[in-house]
Scaffold this active site. Structure first.
Site, PDB file in Angstrom:
ATOM      1  N   SER A 128       0.826  -1.229   0.076  1.00  0.00           N
ATOM      2  CA  SER A 128       0.091  -0.157   0.093  1.00  0.00           C
ATOM      3  C   SER A 128       0.733   1.232   0.237  1.00  0.00           C
ATOM      4  O   SER A 128       2.049   1.230   0.689  1.00  0.00           O
ATOM      5  CB  SER A 128      -1.002   0.204   0.971  1.00  0.00           C
ATOM      6  OG  SER A 128      -1.710   1.297   1.095  1.00  0.00           O
ATOM      7  N   LYS A 182      -4.428  -6.735   3.374  1.00  0.00           N
ATOM      8  CA  LYS A 182      -4.110  -5.434   2.564  1.00  0.00           C
ATOM      9  C   LYS A 182      -5.627  -4.908   2.183  1.00  0.00           C
ATOM     10  O   LYS A 182      -6.150  -4.104   2.042  1.00  0.00           O
ATOM     11  CB  LYS A 182      -3.480  -5.648   1.360  1.00  0.00           C
ATOM     12  CG  LYS A 182      -3.516  -5.034   0.168  1.00  0.00           C
ATOM     13  CD  LYS A 182      -2.985  -3.559   0.556  1.00  0.00           C
ATOM     14  CE  LYS A 182      -3.209  -2.324  -0.190  1.00  0.00           C
ATOM     15  NZ  LYS A 182      -3.682  -2.733  -1.794  1.00  0.00           N
ATOM     16  N   HIS A 185      -7.176  -3.537   5.056  1.00  0.00           N
ATOM     17  CA  HIS A 185      -6.813  -2.011   4.912  1.00  0.00           C
ATOM     18  C   HIS A 185      -7.312  -1.078   4.027  1.00  0.00           C
ATOM     19  O   HIS A 185      -8.122  -0.050   4.419  1.00  0.00           O
ATOM     20  CB  HIS A 185      -5.229  -2.083   4.646  1.00  0.00           C
ATOM     21  CG  HIS A 185      -4.679  -0.935   4.278  1.00  0.00           C
ATOM     22  ND1 HIS A 185      -4.902  -0.116   2.924  1.00  0.00           N
ATOM     23  CD2 HIS A 185      -3.906   0.058   4.567  1.00  0.00           C
ATOM     24  CE1 HIS A 185      -4.400   1.017   2.879  1.00  0.00           C
ATOM     25  NE2 HIS A 185      -3.802   1.127   3.679  1.00  0.00           N
ATOM     26  N   ASN A 186      -7.561  -1.736   2.991  1.00  0.00           N
ATOM     27  CA  ASN A 186      -8.540  -0.711   1.703  1.00  0.00           C
ATOM     28  C   ASN A 186      -9.923  -0.489   2.256  1.00  0.00           C
ATOM     29  O   ASN A 186     -10.499   0.463   1.884  1.00  0.00           O
ATOM     30  CB  ASN A 186      -8.621  -1.428   0.502  1.00  0.00           C
ATOM     31  CG  ASN A 186      -6.958  -1.518  -0.003  1.00  0.00           C
ATOM     32  OD1 ASN A 186      -5.927  -1.367   0.666  1.00  0.00           O
ATOM     33  ND2 ASN A 186      -7.286  -1.584  -1.597  1.00  0.00           N
ATOM     34  N   GLU A 189      -9.664   1.956   4.723  1.00  0.00           N
ATOM     35  CA  GLU A 189      -9.543   3.335   3.901  1.00  0.00           C
ATOM     36  C   GLU A 189     -10.893   3.874   3.166  1.00  0.00           C
ATOM     37  O   GLU A 189     -11.205   4.974   3.185  1.00  0.00           O
ATOM     38  CB  GLU A 189      -8.584   2.884   2.671  1.00  0.00           C
ATOM     39  CG  GLU A 189      -8.235   3.805   1.834  1.00  0.00           C
ATOM     40  CD  GLU A 189      -7.343   3.542   0.766  1.00  0.00           C
ATOM     41  OE1 GLU A 189      -6.214   2.765   0.972  1.00  0.00           O
ATOM     42  OE2 GLU A 189      -7.607   3.771  -0.575  1.00  0.00           O
TER      43      GLU A 189
HETATM   44  P1  NDP Z   1      -1.320  -2.210 -14.208  1.00  0.00           P
HETATM   45  O1  NDP Z   1      -2.405  -2.896 -13.280  1.00  0.00           O
HETATM   46  O2  NDP Z   1      -1.872  -1.095 -15.164  1.00  0.00           O
HETATM   47  O3  NDP Z   1      -0.716  -3.543 -15.074  1.00  0.00           O
HETATM   48  C1  NDP Z   1       0.067  -3.115 -16.025  1.00  0.00           C
HETATM   49  C2  NDP Z   1       1.221  -4.066 -16.049  1.00  0.00           C
HETATM   50  O4  NDP Z   1       0.940  -5.395 -16.098  1.00  0.00           O
HETATM   51  C3  NDP Z   1       2.065  -3.751 -17.327  1.00  0.00           C
HETATM   52  O5  NDP Z   1       3.445  -4.316 -17.025  1.00  0.00           O
HETATM   53  C4  NDP Z   1       1.767  -4.992 -18.447  1.00  0.00           C
HETATM   54  O6  NDP Z   1       2.621  -5.341 -19.117  1.00  0.00           O
HETATM   55  C5  NDP Z   1       1.462  -6.068 -17.245  1.00  0.00           C
HETATM   56  N1  NDP Z   1       0.517  -7.004 -17.935  1.00  0.00           N
HETATM   57  C6  NDP Z   1      -0.932  -6.932 -18.105  1.00  0.00           C
HETATM   58  N2  NDP Z   1      -1.291  -8.279 -18.698  1.00  0.00           N
HETATM   59  C7  NDP Z   1      -0.267  -9.023 -18.715  1.00  0.00           C
HETATM   60  C8  NDP Z   1      -0.171 -10.382 -19.377  1.00  0.00           C
HETATM   61  N3  NDP Z   1      -1.296 -11.013 -19.706  1.00  0.00           N
HETATM   62  N4  NDP Z   1       1.137 -10.832 -19.172  1.00  0.00           N
HETATM   63  C9  NDP Z   1       2.211 -10.049 -18.831  1.00  0.00           C
HETATM   64  N5  NDP Z   1       1.889  -9.031 -18.382  1.00  0.00           N
HETATM   65  C10 NDP Z   1       0.841  -8.399 -18.253  1.00  0.00           C
HETATM   66  O7  NDP Z   1       0.009  -1.856 -13.324  1.00  0.00           O
HETATM   67  P2  NDP Z   1      -0.076  -0.850 -12.182  1.00  0.00           P
HETATM   68  O8  NDP Z   1       1.617  -0.726 -11.994  1.00  0.00           O
HETATM   69  O9  NDP Z   1      -0.676   0.093 -11.918  1.00  0.00           O
HETATM   70  O10 NDP Z   1      -0.436  -1.945 -10.847  1.00  0.00           O
HETATM   71  C11 NDP Z   1       0.342  -3.309 -10.696  1.00  0.00           C
HETATM   72  C12 NDP Z   1      -0.445  -4.001  -9.759  1.00  0.00           C
HETATM   73  O11 NDP Z   1      -0.299  -3.340  -8.546  1.00  0.00           O
HETATM   74  C13 NDP Z   1      -1.846  -4.386 -10.070  1.00  0.00           C
HETATM   75  O12 NDP Z   1      -2.204  -5.645  -9.286  1.00  0.00           O
HETATM   76  C14 NDP Z   1      -2.648  -3.103  -9.044  1.00  0.00           C
HETATM   77  O13 NDP Z   1      -3.731  -3.628  -8.700  1.00  0.00           O
HETATM   78  C15 NDP Z   1      -1.414  -3.048  -7.987  1.00  0.00           C
HETATM   79  N6  NDP Z   1      -1.551  -1.590  -7.680  1.00  0.00           N
HETATM   80  C16 NDP Z   1      -1.366  -1.378  -6.394  1.00  0.00           C
HETATM   81  C17 NDP Z   1      -1.398  -0.029  -6.097  1.00  0.00           C
HETATM   82  C18 NDP Z   1      -1.043   0.248  -4.414  1.00  0.00           C
HETATM   83  O14 NDP Z   1      -1.319   1.340  -4.235  1.00  0.00           O
HETATM   84  N7  NDP Z   1      -0.785  -0.804  -4.073  1.00  0.00           N
HETATM   85  C19 NDP Z   1      -1.658   1.205  -6.708  1.00  0.00           C
HETATM   86  C20 NDP Z   1      -1.853   0.598  -7.968  1.00  0.00           C
HETATM   87  C21 NDP Z   1      -1.816  -0.625  -8.456  1.00  0.00           C
HETATM   88  P3  NDP Z   1       2.759  -4.556 -20.676  1.00  0.00           P
HETATM   89  O15 NDP Z   1       3.550  -3.237 -20.083  1.00  0.00           O
HETATM   90  O16 NDP Z   1       3.421  -5.537 -21.570  1.00  0.00           O
HETATM   91  O17 NDP Z   1       1.404  -4.179 -20.941  1.00  0.00           O
END
Ligand code: NDP
Length: 477
Positions: A128, A182, A185-186, A189
């Site tokens: 988070s 987590k 936590h959300n 939030e």
């Molecule tokens: P996204 O959730 O937008 O995911 C994009 C990434 O996933 C890119 O690297 C993309 O690769 C890859 N991807 C998507 N589909 C595939 C696939 N089939 N095979 C391989 N790679 C794939 O990225 P975020 O950085 O926003 O979030 C990553 C994770 O973190 C998510 O699970 C999200 O829920 C979580 N998160 C957590 C947050 C937090 O505060 N903890 C905030 C935001 C997100 P490519 O570049 O090739 O498309």
């Protein structure tokens, strides 16, 4: 093989986590499905530490020291499974896959079980703090085996936020425990934000104050018991003026709150576990309600505002009342969230340390707050605390706040300002402290129409009244 850890999935979260690892001295192998992200990370930030960029999963895995530690930071759901399926044939027994995405804990349990059967560790990890947290120190909630934590602990604890010299990271418990915590936590939030939003709405209606005047009130609150990241950014958002229109920013934003689903999961699981997390549920439903535009428009037309302005008489008292009501309602929301963690821990045998969970949330994450020290202290002093509400500081604070809380909820109802989370938190408190609940009547009704039986206050056993007979005799069931 030179990298201590690898990150695959280099969108905003993975990229920042990889930079954080490198800045802290770890050699980080990099991989992303489309290589452009890997290249741009190295081009823009390659000087921040030691990266090993790779363009195939095979090269990525080959770059890692054994046992290998691979962080997956891709879209939750199907993409995570797809990446796991590609990785597994490349790994060897003892290697560790760490899913730092927002997975549902049930998916994490399933993945952990499947990979354990192959001799691999799977560590579902809640992270988070958003982008900034990932880069500068998130709150980290790792599940998975204790053995995997022996390798990961020193790495995660180094890159996590630090508060009073303690990392905001500790091993939460086996398999899905980290993602469960987590999720809660959300949920908390959501409740926290809804309560802040209600406080803002009440203050605005009652005082007739402008957003920038209200920002000052929140800024002031942030110097006391309410001190937290969310109160701090509330002041920022309220003080912000939209450049294009010159209006207060909060007035040009559409009033439809969106959600990605973790609040909804928290409520769904709470129903399964039988834990009344009413604050989180109200907050989740309040977001849904805000999005029902058609219904809202119809209701606005059917029930127009009387035009009568609500003006409080004593401004200072009202502000203090709202502050106390907010604090008391917030205590209820946290008490409920910790109840849910306790229940999940019991259900899945996770043995989660509740005080330890509060420690993880003290920094890095969205709900970071001064308040969490109190929660840690409460559970340290009394690990079997029946509810956070009765821990000394919380009980005193709620007791002090009750008259304010009642005034605020009553005035909100009178003025027609919706305060669902304030009102339902107060109702929860009153229900919990009631010596007798009308649940007795519900049991009577259930026995009457469905012979569901009831228990008596004066002796043991289950009983049924023969409601259809003239003498309504009671039989032992
Ligand atoms: P996204 O959730 O937008 O995911 C994009 C990434 O996933 C890119 O690297 C993309 O690769 C890859 N991807 C998507 N589909 C595939 C696939 N089939 N095979 C391989 N790679 C794939 O990225 P975020 O950085 O926003 O979030 C990553 C994770 O973190 C998510 O699970 C999200 O829920 C979580 N998160 C957590 C947050 C937090 O505060 N903890 C905030 C935001 C997100 P490519 O570049 O090739 O498309």
């Amino acid at each position: 093989a030179t990298a201590q850890i690898g990150v695959t999935g280099l969108a905003v979260m993975g990229r920042n986590l990889a930079r954080n690892l490198a800045r802290n001295g770890f050699t980080v192998a990099l991989h992303n499905r489309s290589p452009e992200r890997t290249r741009s990370l190295v081009a823009e930030h390659g000087d921040e530490g030691t990266f090993v960029p790779t363009e195939s999963l095979a090269d990525f895995v080959a770059a890692l020291e054994r046992p290998r530690a691979v962080i997956i930071m891709v879209k939750a759901g199907g993409p995570t499974d797809a990446v796991i399926d590609e990785l597994v044939p490349l790994l060897e027994a003892g290697d560790i896959i760490i899913d730092c995405g927002n997975a549902h804990f049930a998916d994490t349990r399933r993945r952990e079980e499947a990979l354990r059967a192959k001799g691999l560790h799977f560590v579902g990890t809640g992270v988070s703090g958003g982008e900034e947290g990932a880069l500068w120190g998130p709150s980290i909630m790792p599940g998975g085996s204790a053995e995997s934590y022996r390798k990961l602990g020193p790495i995660f604890e180094k890159i996590a936020a630090q508060v009073d010299g303690e990392p905001c990271c500790r091993h939460v418990g086996p398999d899905g425990a980290g993602h469960f915590v987590k999720m809660v936590h959300n949920g908390i939030e959501y409740a926290d934000m809804q309560l802040i939003a209600e406080a803002y709405d009440l203050l605005r209606a009652g005082l007739g104050a402008t957003p920038s005047e209200l920002a000052e009130i929140f800024r002031e609150w942030n110097t006391g018991e309410l001190e937290s990241f969310l109160i701090e950014i509330t002041a920022d958002v309220l003080a912000h003026t939209d450049a294009a229109s010159g209006e207060a920013f909060v007035d040009i934003v559409q009033d439809r709150a969106e959600q990605k689903g973790t609040g909804r999961w928290t409520v769904q699981i709470a129903l399964d576990l039988g834990i009344p997390i009413t604050g989180i549920a109200e907050a989740t439903f309040a977001r849904s309600l805000s999005g029902h535009v058609g219904q809202r428009e119809a209701a606005v037309r059917a029930f127009p505002d009387s035009g009568e302005k609500w003006q409080v008489n004593d401004r200072e008292t009202f502000i203090e009342d709202v502050r106390r009501a907010l604090l008391a309602s917030k205590i209820v929301a946290y008490a409920q969230g910790f109840d849910q963690i306790r229940a999940g821990s019991a259900e899945y045998d996770w043995n989660i340390d509740l005080g330890g969970t509060a420690t993880i949330w003290r920094g890095g994450c969205i709900i970071r707050a001064r308040f969490l020290d109190r929660i840690k202290q409460a559970y340290d002093e009394q690990p079997e605390l029946p509810t956070l509400l009765v821990a000394p500081w919380f009980a005193d604070t709620v007791r002090d706040g009750v008259p304010s809380w009642r005034r605020v909820v009553a005035e909100a109802a009178r003025a027609g300002v919706p305060a669902p989370a304030f009102a339902s938190s107060l109702a929860y408190f009153d229900a919990l402290r009631a010596e007798r609940l009308p649940a007795a009547l519900i049991q009577g009704l259930r026995d009457n129409f469905g012979a569901h039986t009831y228990r008596r206050t004066d002796r043991d056993g289950s009983f049924h009244t023969l409601w259809a007979t003239p003498d309504r005799a009671e039989v032992e069931a």
